[in-house]
Design a protein around this motif. Structure first.
Motif: not given
Lengths: 182, 260
Positions: A120-124, A168-170, A176-177
């Motif tokens: 998830a962090l990698a997607q930011l 949160g969404e990831l 979370s949605v």
């Protein structure tokens, strides 16, 4: 039967308790804390039900997740879970057994969380990830984050807020949605 | 059934049992509010009988001051159909404020039409802002007690906290007393922006004629140099809750972020 337009807390509890528990467990990585937060969230809902304003579809769910996120934010800030509403209502509960905690961990897939978090962090974006890491991991003040990233303090706040919301969404799907739509 | 399900069932039952058996605080608060209102009405009636002229502006200003208590007020807004602007779901639907003085503390919850909610609180030099949608809590420290940020936000107006600060406007004498009139079958005392004012935000503010507690009003926003034309926006507000709470430990909790 609840009055028309009023909040049916029993139905809300039965419908939301499992999803909300997973939501909280994946944000704390601690099943015991998640249970504490779940109990306090519903206790706050009981204590403040008069403030609930019936509205559109899923209004009860949105309201409940708003309370839960507030409790979560207080936990992040203070490092412990408040049980004020539980105490005020006089509700006592047994400490959960190891089996119950293990069940929550399995339900929330906490063992996989580390890998999921890394993904998830990698997607930011780089800038957002840096801001989140500086704030959450290094616990820097926004003014320090701003200096470190050569941006304004306001921009630092926005980056951290957006980054946490994206994480949160990831990190989990439906819960979370639903929460993000509040 | 798993152990977890049983545990959650028990927790749910305990919470719902507690809900059914707990005393209803609202009734007590409402009763004390009525008692206070009656007390104020009696005092004002005595003053009037003694031939003293009631200063409506000062009385209305006092009604918006916490004094030694905690002032709780909730106001609902609506965009009037005569407005030239379109309503949006980002408009403020309600504002709810708890405020106290000595030292100054306050908490405000703004609920938007789309259901979003923003909560802020100030105490002891710290402003805390909680965004329920983002789940973020932001703290601003070292906020001077005399700074504009620390001042209790206005419950009135939706375009900005200090756009319509009735308390300050009353203190500055920016409204005039238009006397008693009947609105919707109810007798009210009307305070309003003078007709010859060049203010582009104009207020009509109705208060209870005996207690001077706020009831409802209208805010008209004009463009610059367009006072003779139709207002750009007309906002109506209605006071849904107005009460003075004694400064008990339980009530002081209402001034803190996250209180129920």
């Amino acid at each position: 039967m609840p009055r028309r337009g009023s909040l049916d807390l029993q139905a809300l509890y039965l419908e939301q308790r499992d999803g909300l528990l997973t939501f909280l467990a994946r944000r704390t990585a601690d099943p015991e804390i998640a249970l504490d937060l779940l109990a306090e969230t519903f206790a706050q809902a009981v204590a403040s039900r008069k403030r609930f304003r019936p509205g559109g579809r899923d209004q009860g769910t949105k309201w409940l997740y708003g309370i839960a996120k507030h409790q979560l934010a207080l936990y992040y800030r203070r490092g412990h879970c408040e049980q004020r509403a539980m105490a005020r209502l006089g509700v006592r509960r047994e400490p959960p057994s190891e089996e119950i905690l293990a069940e929550i961990s399995a339900q929330a897939q906490l063992d996989d969380l580390r890998g999921v978090m890394r993904d998830a962090l990698a997607q930011l974006s780089d800038g957002t990830r840096s801001a989140v890491e500086l704030r959450v991991v290094q616990e820097l003040a926004y003014s320090d984050i701003a200096r470190r990233l050569c941006i304004s303090e306001g921009a630092a706040r926005v980056r951290v807020s957006r980054g946490l919301a994206q994480l949160g969404e990831l990190l989990d799907g439906n819960a979370s949605v639903r929460a993000a739509s509040t | 059934m798993t152990d977890l399900n049983r545990y959650l069932d028990d927790l749910g039952s305990a919470l719902l049992d507690a809900d059914r058996s707990r005393p209803r605080r609202g009734g007590i608060v409402a009763a004390s509010g009525i008692a206070l209102a009656l007390g104020a009405a009696i005092l004002l009636a005595i003053a009037a009988r003694d031939g003293q002229r009631v200063d409506a502006l000062a009385s209305a200003r006092a009604a918006l001051s916490p004094n030694d208590e905690i002032l709780h007020i909730r106001v609902r807004f609506a965009l009037d159909a005569s407005s030239q602007v379109e309503p949006t779901d980002r408009m403020v639907a309600t504002k709810e404020i708890w405020s106290a003085e000595g030292p100054s503390r306050w908490r405000i919850i703004q609920r938007l039409v789309n259901g979003d909610q923003l909560e802020r609180a100030y105490a002891a030099g710290v402003i805390r802002v909680f965004d329920a949608q983002l789940g973020t809590l932001v703290e601003e420290r070292n906020v001077g007690a005399d700074s504009a940020e620390a001042r209790s936000p206005s419950a009135f107006g939706s375009r900005g906290d200090r756009e319509v600060d009735l308390h300050a406007m009353l203190a500055r004498g920016e409204l005039e007393d238009r006397g008693d009139r009947t609105v919707g079958g109810r007798l009210v005392r009307r305070l309003a922006t003078p007709d010859d004012s060049d203010a582009t935000t104009r207020i009509t503010y109705d208060v209870d004629p005996t207690t001077f507690s706020p009831i409802a009003g209208t805010i008209r926003y004009f463009g610059r140099g367009q006072l003779s034309q139709q207002p750009m926006a007309v906002l109506t507000f209605k006071v849904e809750a107005y009460e003075r709470l004694s400064s008990t430990a339980e009530n002081r909790e209402l001034l803190t972020l996250g209180a129920p």
